[in-house]
Design a protein around this motif. Structure first.
Motif, PDB file in Angstrom:
ATOM      1  N   THR A   1       0.812  -1.217   0.000  1.00 53.45           N
ATOM      2  CA  THR A   1       0.000   0.000   0.000  1.00 53.45           C
ATOM      3  C   THR A   1       0.847   1.269   0.000  1.00 53.45           C
ATOM      4  OG1 THR A   1      -0.169   0.018   2.420  1.00 53.45           O
ATOM      5  CG2 THR A   1      -1.880  -1.164   1.203  1.00 53.45           C
TER       6      THR A   1
ATOM      7  N   THR B   1       2.646   1.588  -5.302  1.00 49.64           N
ATOM      8  CA  THR B   1       1.533   2.247  -5.988  1.00 49.64           C
ATOM      9  C   THR B   1       2.001   2.900  -7.284  1.00 49.64           C
ATOM     10  OG1 THR B   1       0.398   2.655  -3.882  1.00 49.64           O
ATOM     11  CG2 THR B   1      -0.275   3.987  -5.777  1.00 49.64           C
TER      12      THR B   1
ATOM     13  N   GLN C   1      -3.792   2.358   5.730  1.00 44.46           N
ATOM     14  CA  GLN C   1      -3.258   3.640   5.262  1.00 44.46           C
ATOM     15  C   GLN C   1      -3.218   3.586   3.741  1.00 44.46           C
ATOM     16  OE1 GLN C   1      -2.643   6.288   7.196  1.00 44.46           O
ATOM     17  NE2 GLN C   1      -3.367   5.081   8.941  1.00 44.46           N
TER      18      GLN C   1
ATOM     19  N   ASP D   1      -3.580   6.453   1.720  1.00 43.51           N
ATOM     20  CA  ASP D   1      -3.421   7.797   1.166  1.00 43.51           C
ATOM     21  C   ASP D   1      -2.553   7.800  -0.081  1.00 43.51           C
ATOM     22  OD1 ASP D   1      -4.955   8.678   3.236  1.00 43.51           O
ATOM     23  OD2 ASP D   1      -3.312   9.528   4.408  1.00 43.51           O
ATOM     24  N   GLU D   2      -1.518   6.946  -0.104  1.00 48.61           N
ATOM     25  CA  GLU D   2      -0.632   6.904  -1.271  1.00 48.61           C
ATOM     26  C   GLU D   2      -1.395   6.443  -2.510  1.00 48.61           C
ATOM     27  OE1 GLU D   2       2.130   8.181  -0.961  1.00 48.61           O
ATOM     28  OE2 GLU D   2       2.787   7.966   1.114  1.00 48.61           O
TER      29      GLU D   2
ATOM     30  N   TYR E   1      -4.727   6.734  -2.912  1.00 46.41           N
ATOM     31  CA  TYR E   1      -5.706   7.768  -3.232  1.00 46.41           C
ATOM     32  C   TYR E   1      -5.069   8.929  -3.985  1.00 46.41           C
ATOM     33  CZ  TYR E   1      -8.803   5.451   0.145  1.00 46.41           C
ATOM     34  OH  TYR E   1      -9.593   4.550   0.823  1.00 46.41           O
ATOM     35  N   ALA E   2      -3.795   9.205  -3.702  1.00 48.33           N
ATOM     36  CA  ALA E   2      -3.110  10.319  -4.356  1.00 48.33           C
ATOM     37  C   ALA E   2      -2.844  10.043  -5.833  1.00 48.33           C
ATOM     38  CB  ALA E   2      -1.787  10.613  -3.639  1.00 48.33           C
TER      39      ALA E   2
ATOM     40  N   GLU F   1     -15.483   6.994  -3.992  1.00 48.17           N
ATOM     41  CA  GLU F   1     -14.340   7.815  -3.573  1.00 48.17           C
ATOM     42  C   GLU F   1     -14.739   8.961  -2.660  1.00 48.17           C
ATOM     43  OE1 GLU F   1     -15.596   9.413  -7.646  1.00 48.17           O
ATOM     44  OE2 GLU F   1     -15.232   7.450  -6.757  1.00 48.17           O
TER      45      GLU F   1
END
Length: 255
Positions: free
Chosen positions: A168, A173, A196, A198-199, A201-202, A252
């Motif tokens: 993750t 990613t 976690q 966030d990576e 999602y970015a 999302e």
């Protein structure tokens, strides 16, 4: 050492199982008395894969059905796919995709060489049409693949109940995004409710999370589908109308 146990047990009369020490513990393959072609793969007692050799379209484990729902919602349902699978197990999903989308090509990256050998001997891993097996760490191997070469990257790699290290994170990613075509989808099997992400999602602006309907009492694995291209939500919702057990979809905006 490989052990063949053909002594019936009290809880599963007539069941047959094989066990083998593998990198991450003790693996067992056990027959399913209710399905003649069914085999359950566990490592340290934790279910890893369920394979029906007679019917590769049968998906016993719920998270694999979630993967199937997403892929089956894509347009051109008979189009072969190029798929990178990080984590091999019993190769249930490659078997499924090879059956429903003939001509698909699968690169299976497996970190546990002993487990891959065990599955090959008992379930014919390399007999899956279009499958190439590569032994190695997911992060290392995915970094060697060509740009824009995959329609799907499926990350289903665990060490016990924990997601394999780095899956993750930002580096993996970025590697997955690099390998995926512009309309490709990253599919990630998750366990538990705290991650976690966030990576991810970015990098991938379009995301959905599939899991059991908690109002119906289901909790278990979740599947994250992430893409740089809008996901086929309408088609997915139609697929899920009659799903048993029910499936909840978070988009999302709610993740």
């Amino acid at each position: 050492m490989d052990n063949w146990l053909d002594v019936p047990s009290d809880d599963e009369p007539g069941a047959v199982s094989w066990t083998r020490e593998v990198r991450f513990g003790l693996a067992e393959l056990r027959t399913d008395e209710e399905r003649p072609g069914g085999w359950l793969l566990t490592v340290n007692g934790i279910a890893q894969s369920y394979v029906d050799l007679d019917d590769p379209t049968y998906l016993e484990l719920e998270y694999l059905r979630y993967l199937g729902y997403v892929v089956d919602s894509l347009e051109s349902q008979d189009k072969p796919l190029d798929v990178v699978h990080v984590g091999g197990g019993g190769a249930t999903f490659p078997r499924y995709l090879s059956a429903v989308r003939p001509g698909s090509r699968h690169l299976v990256i497996e970190a546990d060489a002993a487990l891959a050998e065990f599955v090959e001997e008992r379930l014919g891993l390399r007999s899956v049409p279009g499958l190439e097996l590569r032994i190695g760490e997911g992060l290392t191997e995915i970094g060697t693949l060509p740009v824009d070469s995959a329609d799907l990257v499926v990350a289903d790699a665990f060490e016990g109940l924990r997601i394999a290290a780095g899956i993750t994170g930002a580096e993996f990613t970025a590697a997955a995004a690099r390998v995926l075509r512009p309309d490709g989808i990253y599919l990630l099997n998750l366990v538990g409710t705290r991650h976690q992400l966030d990576e991810i999602y970015a990098v991938f602006p379009y995301r959905i999370l599939l899991d059991g309907d908690v109002f119906a009492g289901y909790r278990g694995n979740q599947v994250l589908a992430a893409s740089r291209f809008p996901l086929p939500l309408d088609a997915l919702y139609r697929r899920l109308e009659d799903a048993i057990p029910p499936v909840r979809v978070s988009t999302e905006s709610s993740l």
